[in-house]
Design a protein around this motif. Structure first.
Motif, PDB file in Angstrom:
ATOM      1  N   LEU A 124      56.505   2.530 -18.490  1.00  0.00           N
ATOM      2  CA  LEU A 124      57.823   2.354 -17.875  1.00  0.00           C
ATOM      3  C   LEU A 124      58.210   3.520 -16.976  1.00  0.00           C
ATOM      4  N   THR A 125      57.970   4.752 -17.448  1.00  0.00           N
ATOM      5  CA  THR A 125      58.430   5.929 -16.694  1.00  0.00           C
ATOM      6  C   THR A 125      57.509   6.293 -15.535  1.00  0.00           C
ATOM      7  N   GLU A 126      56.200   6.089 -15.717  1.00  0.00           N
ATOM      8  CA  GLU A 126      55.252   6.472 -14.673  1.00  0.00           C
ATOM      9  C   GLU A 126      54.646   5.270 -13.957  1.00  0.00           C
ATOM     10  N   ALA A 127      55.101   4.068 -14.318  1.00  0.00           N
ATOM     11  CA  ALA A 127      54.604   2.835 -13.693  1.00  0.00           C
ATOM     12  C   ALA A 127      53.081   2.732 -13.793  1.00  0.00           C
ATOM     13  N   LYS A 128      52.524   3.197 -14.933  1.00  0.00           N
ATOM     14  CA  LYS A 128      51.085   3.142 -15.170  1.00  0.00           C
ATOM     15  C   LYS A 128      50.815   2.161 -16.315  1.00  0.00           C
ATOM     16  N   ILE A 129      50.381   0.949 -15.926  1.00  0.00           N
ATOM     17  CA  ILE A 129      50.089  -0.061 -16.950  1.00  0.00           C
ATOM     18  C   ILE A 129      48.830   0.321 -17.720  1.00  0.00           C
ATOM     19  N   PHE A 130      47.852   0.830 -16.970  1.00  0.00           N
ATOM     20  CA  PHE A 130      46.577   1.177 -17.590  1.00  0.00           C
ATOM     21  C   PHE A 130      46.494   2.693 -17.770  1.00  0.00           C
ATOM     22  N   SER A 131      46.484   3.111 -19.017  1.00  0.00           N
ATOM     23  CA  SER A 131      46.372   4.536 -19.338  1.00  0.00           C
ATOM     24  C   SER A 131      45.522   4.680 -20.584  1.00  0.00           C
ATOM     25  N   THR A 179      46.114  -0.334 -27.764  1.00  0.00           N
ATOM     26  CA  THR A 179      45.576  -1.700 -27.769  1.00  0.00           C
ATOM     27  C   THR A 179      44.511  -1.861 -28.849  1.00  0.00           C
ATOM     28  N   ALA A 180      43.599  -0.885 -28.932  1.00  0.00           N
ATOM     29  CA  ALA A 180      42.536  -0.960 -29.938  1.00  0.00           C
ATOM     30  C   ALA A 180      43.112  -1.001 -31.347  1.00  0.00           C
ATOM     31  N   LEU A 181      44.096  -0.149 -31.635  1.00  0.00           N
ATOM     32  CA  LEU A 181      44.711  -0.117 -32.961  1.00  0.00           C
ATOM     33  C   LEU A 181      45.469  -1.405 -33.258  1.00  0.00           C
ATOM     34  N   THR A 182      46.214  -1.872 -32.269  1.00  0.00           N
ATOM     35  CA  THR A 182      47.030  -3.085 -32.472  1.00  0.00           C
ATOM     36  C   THR A 182      46.145  -4.302 -32.723  1.00  0.00           C
ATOM     37  N   PHE A 232      39.661  -1.826 -19.536  1.00  0.00           N
ATOM     38  CA  PHE A 232      40.359  -3.057 -19.929  1.00  0.00           C
ATOM     39  C   PHE A 232      39.623  -4.282 -19.400  1.00  0.00           C
ATOM     40  N   ALA A 233      39.118  -4.189 -18.166  1.00  0.00           N
ATOM     41  CA  ALA A 233      38.396  -5.318 -17.583  1.00  0.00           C
ATOM     42  C   ALA A 233      37.134  -5.622 -18.391  1.00  0.00           C
ATOM     43  N   LEU A 234      36.428  -4.546 -18.786  1.00  0.00           N
ATOM     44  CA  LEU A 234      35.207  -4.723 -19.573  1.00  0.00           C
ATOM     45  C   LEU A 234      35.530  -5.316 -20.939  1.00  0.00           C
ATOM     46  N   ALA A 235      36.623  -4.841 -21.550  1.00  0.00           N
ATOM     47  CA  ALA A 235      37.026  -5.387 -22.854  1.00  0.00           C
ATOM     48  C   ALA A 235      37.366  -6.876 -22.733  1.00  0.00           C
ATOM     49  N   GLY A 236      38.077  -7.240 -21.652  1.00  0.00           N
ATOM     50  CA  GLY A 236      38.425  -8.655 -21.435  1.00  0.00           C
ATOM     51  C   GLY A 236      37.202  -9.520 -21.238  1.00  0.00           C
ATOM     52  N   LEU A 237      36.260  -9.023 -20.455  1.00  0.00           N
ATOM     53  CA  LEU A 237      35.030  -9.786 -20.222  1.00  0.00           C
ATOM     54  C   LEU A 237      34.202  -9.915 -21.502  1.00  0.00           C
ATOM     55  N   MET A 287      36.531  -4.273 -29.467  1.00  0.00           N
ATOM     56  CA  MET A 287      37.169  -3.012 -29.864  1.00  0.00           C
ATOM     57  C   MET A 287      36.277  -1.815 -29.558  1.00  0.00           C
ATOM     58  N   SER A 288      34.959  -2.004 -29.646  1.00  0.00           N
ATOM     59  CA  SER A 288      34.038  -0.908 -29.323  1.00  0.00           C
ATOM     60  C   SER A 288      34.210  -0.466 -27.871  1.00  0.00           C
ATOM     61  N   THR A 289      34.451  -1.441 -26.968  1.00  0.00           N
ATOM     62  CA  THR A 289      34.656  -1.080 -25.553  1.00  0.00           C
ATOM     63  C   THR A 289      36.002  -0.390 -25.347  1.00  0.00           C
ATOM     64  N   LEU A 290      36.986  -0.698 -26.196  1.00  0.00           N
ATOM     65  CA  LEU A 290      38.302  -0.048 -26.070  1.00  0.00           C
ATOM     66  C   LEU A 290      38.305   1.373 -26.617  1.00  0.00           C
ATOM     67  N   MET A 291      37.324   1.689 -27.467  1.00  0.00           N
ATOM     68  CA  MET A 291      37.300   3.011 -28.104  1.00  0.00           C
ATOM     69  C   MET A 291      36.645   4.080 -27.232  1.00  0.00           C
ATOM     70  N   VAL A 292      36.066   3.674 -26.111  1.00  0.00           N
ATOM     71  CA  VAL A 292      35.370   4.626 -25.237  1.00  0.00           C
ATOM     72  C   VAL A 292      36.053   4.649 -23.878  1.00  0.00           C
ATOM     73  N   ASP A 293      36.416   5.847 -23.416  1.00  0.00           N
ATOM     74  CA  ASP A 293      36.960   5.983 -22.060  1.00  0.00           C
ATOM     75  C   ASP A 293      36.452   7.282 -21.442  1.00  0.00           C
ATOM     76  N   TYR A 294      36.600   7.363 -20.146  1.00  0.00           N
ATOM     77  CA  TYR A 294      36.125   8.542 -19.404  1.00  0.00           C
ATOM     78  C   TYR A 294      37.222   9.585 -19.235  1.00  0.00           C
ATOM     79  N   SER A 295      38.453   9.145 -19.381  1.00  0.00           N
ATOM     80  CA  SER A 295      39.603   9.968 -19.001  1.00  0.00           C
ATOM     81  C   SER A 295      39.757  11.223 -19.849  1.00  0.00           C
ATOM     82  N   CYS A 296      39.641  11.067 -21.179  1.00  0.00           N
ATOM     83  CA  CYS A 296      39.891  12.208 -22.076  1.00  0.00           C
ATOM     84  C   CYS A 296      39.027  13.407 -21.707  1.00  0.00           C
TER      85      CYS A 296
END
Length: 696
Positions: A138-145, A152-155, A322-327, A339-348
């Motif tokens: 909401l504050t930074e207008a960043k849907i994907f973070s 998402t993975a936890l939920t 997110f795209a990979l998780a959806g596919l 969930m395995s695809t949601l647990m790995v990201d490059y950003s951190c």
């Protein structure tokens, strides 16, 4: 305060306290209060395990008396708001191993709880993450973070009934974040350590009595006594005393600055002369040094471009997760793989490793006497094509020396030098100091043979020796005012000095010219090697610009191996040259030391102030060399190049490893828990690697 002696040796005990009874800040306050007691030589606290290590003089205080000191610290002291406010820091004592152990103990303890309680605790952990992700959305207008990835993975795991998976993911996320936080704080601490930390005990005044305490026990409003040669341990104000403080670590000033009652002082500076009593304003992580470090890391303007590119790349990759998780869900309908695809990201890893690498490089620079005001300037140094040098004080020491003595007929060189030194020692201007120093080097004793010495401003010195008139000074003074006969030999010497840039002092004795002393400002001995080294690192042009004469400029340029030089230049000419180079697409490094260099230092892509610079040059410059001379210029460039290489190398590794983990997750070869473990391990590992030194 409840405290129990856990282990004891003569003069050394470890005391454990009840961590549920007092807060970490109260534990630090207790350390400060006990440190000033008679017989206590050192005390340190670990607020993670509730422990004090105390060294003491057993002839002054006993173990039981120390135990009673802790018991006496009740709410009257530990809940006093003014005393607690004075505790300006809580030491960071976490380690990666302690975080791992405490997290695992907490995880397995929760496993023994009833299922409804476990679900409630899990819900308590998930909700803040979801709210955090929505807040960013909401504050930074960043849907994907990355926060949205974790939430998402936890939920998804919770809603599909995979409570164990969700608990494991929550535990791993918490552990990973704690370890990342400690790793980054350690990088801040390492840089701060190079600038302000001292292992020396701190001497404070309590009433009229002087006490010695550890630096970590220092608190706001303490009166600190700092004596000659000691490091100032805090930011504060001088209450009394006078002294000269070396502030090179903060301001880059090479000369000590006078401090007296009412003057402000900074942690990490050195009292080179005198004695000061300082009222503490802030210590540890609250000092100006640490504030500067955090400002450098947080300011977008001061971040290296390669660091900003890493962060931007990391953010752009998140939607692909997110795209990979959806596919994955679309084609496999397998929640574990998704969930395995949601647990790995490059950003951190990218967002953590890049700033740590920058801070580590700045720490390494500080240890080499190079004060860098922002990571971007190391990168600019790495990418520069042109280096512009000022002459006096930069390529030279601005410290004139006698290069040649021309003795006239009937006089010897030793007589000329000895007589000149005898007069010049009374008026220590730069040329005079050069004459006196040269006489000392040659072992020439110059007793007071003359009568009263008279200094004539802008002309020279007049006196008599054994009734003979003696004069030393400029050509105008000797030949025009004193009417000393000139000759062709002198004209030849003057012509030579125009070519070499030497200054001339003329000595007359009893109405005749006795000799001419040629004084020059020689190039720094390391200049030629430094310029050659800079060329080897990719610098295309090394140029000198100076307000000095053509002869002086040409001599220095030839001796230093420069590509070009500009003589008799004004400060605005230096700026014009920089703008011209930049208009050709070249990034420019400017080196200077004087007030007249400040505009050029500001105009360049990177302004570097050499050691011994004026305060305005040091304030204007982006990098200040506090030691090492010109050699530090080449070192700075190498550091910048290695920093860029390391960040790019780390980013490539992060992409390769995490892409492999995503691939393994898509094919179901690793579980979400293992994906999280491997991902977090990679992030921590690359961060630790980023903290390593850059130069061999």
């Amino acid at each position: 305060m409840t405290a129990v002696i856990h282990h004891a040796l003569p003069g050394r005990i470890r005391v454990h306290y009840n961590m549920r009874e007092i807060s970490p800040r109260q534990a630090i306050l207790a350390q400060s209060l006990i440190a000033v007691q008679d017989g206590i030589t050192d005390i340190s606290v670990n607020t993670n395990i509730g422990s004090y290590l105390i060294l003491f003089d057993s002839s002054v205080i006993s173990q039981s008396e120390i135990e009673n000191l802790f018991k006496a610290l009740g709410s009257k002291y530990l809940e006093d708001e003014k005393l607690l406010e004075a505790v300006s820091q809580i030491p960071i004592t976490e380690s990666i191993m302690s975080i791992f152990i405490s997290t695992m103990i907490d995880y397995f303890f929760k496993k023994m709880l009833p299922l409804p309680v476990r679900k409630l605790l899990l819900f308590k952990n998930i909700v803040p993450r979801v709210l955090d992700a929505l807040g960013i959305c909401l504050t930074e207008a960043k849907i994907f973070s990355t926060q949205m990835l974790d939430a998402t993975a936890l939920t998804v795991a919770s809603l599909t009934g995979n409570t164990n998976t969700a608990s494991s993911i929550s535990m791993l996320l918490q552990m990973g974040e704690s370890i990342e936080d400690v790793t980054k704080r350690a990088s801040y601490g390492n840089l701060a350590h190079k600038l302000l930390i001292s292992d020396e005990p701190v001497h404070i005044l309590e009433g009229n009595e002087e006490k010695s305490i550890p630096a970590t026990a220092l608190k706001k409003d303490d009166l600190v006594i700092v004596r000659e040669g000691s490091m100032i341990p805090c930011d504060g104000t001088v209450e009394r005393g006078e002294g000269m403080v070396n502030q090179a670590s903060i301001t880059g000033e090479s000369l000590p600055v006078e401090k007296k009652e009412g003057s402000g002082v900074f942690a990490g500076t050195i009292l080179s002369e005198g004695e000061l009593v300082i009222r503490t304003r802030s210590t540890g992580r609250d000092t100006k040094v640490q504030n500067i470090i955090q400002m450098i890391d947080n300011s977008q303007n001061l971040k290296a471009n390669v660091q900003r590119r890493s962060e931007l790349l990391a953010e752009k990759i998140v939607p692909l997760n997110f795209a990979l998780a959806g596919l994955t869900w679309l084609f496999t309908r397998n929640m574990t793989k998704t969930m395995s695809t949601l647990m790995v990201d490059y950003s951190c890893a990218m967002k953590l490793a890049a700033p740590i690498a920058v801070l580590s490089a700045m720490k390494e620079a500080a240890s080499l006497g190079i004060s860098v005001k922002g990571g971007k300037y190391l990168e600019e140094c790495a990418e520069a094509q042109t280096v512009i040098f000022d002459k006096t004080g930069t390529l030279t020491y601005a410290n004139p020396v006698v290069e040649k003595i021309h003795a006239m007929k009937g006089f010897t060189e030793d007589f000329v030098l000895q007589t000149a030194a005898c007069l010049e020692e009374h008026f220590p201007h730069p040329l005079g100091r050069a004459v006196v120093a040269h006489a000392e080097e040659k072992g020439l004793f110059h007793p007071e043979m003359h009568s009263k010495v008279e200094y004539i401003v802008a002309h020279g010195i007049a006196s008599t020796i054994e009734g003979k008139k003696v004069r030393i000074g400029s050509a105008h003074f000797i030949f025009d005012d004193e009417k000393i006969p000139n000759n062709d030999e002198v004209k030849s010497i003057q012509a030579e000095s125009l070519k070499t840039g030497q200054s001339l002092l003329y000595l007359s004795y009893d109405g005749f010219l006795a000799g001419v002393i040629a004084i020059g400002d020689p190039v720094r001995p390391e200049a030629k090697d430094v310029i050659r080294h800079l060329k080897e690192t990719g610098i295309r042009r090394c140029v000198m610009i100076t307000g000095d004469t053509e002869g002086a400029a040409k001599k220095i340029a030839e001796n230093a191996g420069l590509d070009a030089y500009y003589a008799q230049a004004l400060p605005e000419d230096k700026v014009s040259l920089i703008e011209k180079e930049k208009s050709l697409g070249n990034k420019v490094i400017m080196l200077g030391d004087g007030i007249n260099d400040a505009p050029a230092l500001s105009a360049a892509d990177v302004g570097i102030a050499i050691e011994g610079s004026s305060s305005i040059a040091s304030d204007t410059a982006d990098i200040v060399l506090t030691e090492g001379g010109l050699n530090s210029v080449a070192v700075t460039r190498e550091l910048g190049q290695e920093l860029v290489r390391k960040i790019n190398e780390n980013n490539a590794f992060i992409i390769e490893v995490n892409s492999l983990l995503l691939l393994l997750g898509v094919f179901g070869l690793i579980s979400p828990q293992l994906a999280a473990i491997l991902h977090n391990s990679t992030t921590v590992g690359i961060s630790v690697k980023a903290m390593r030194g850059l130069l061999k």
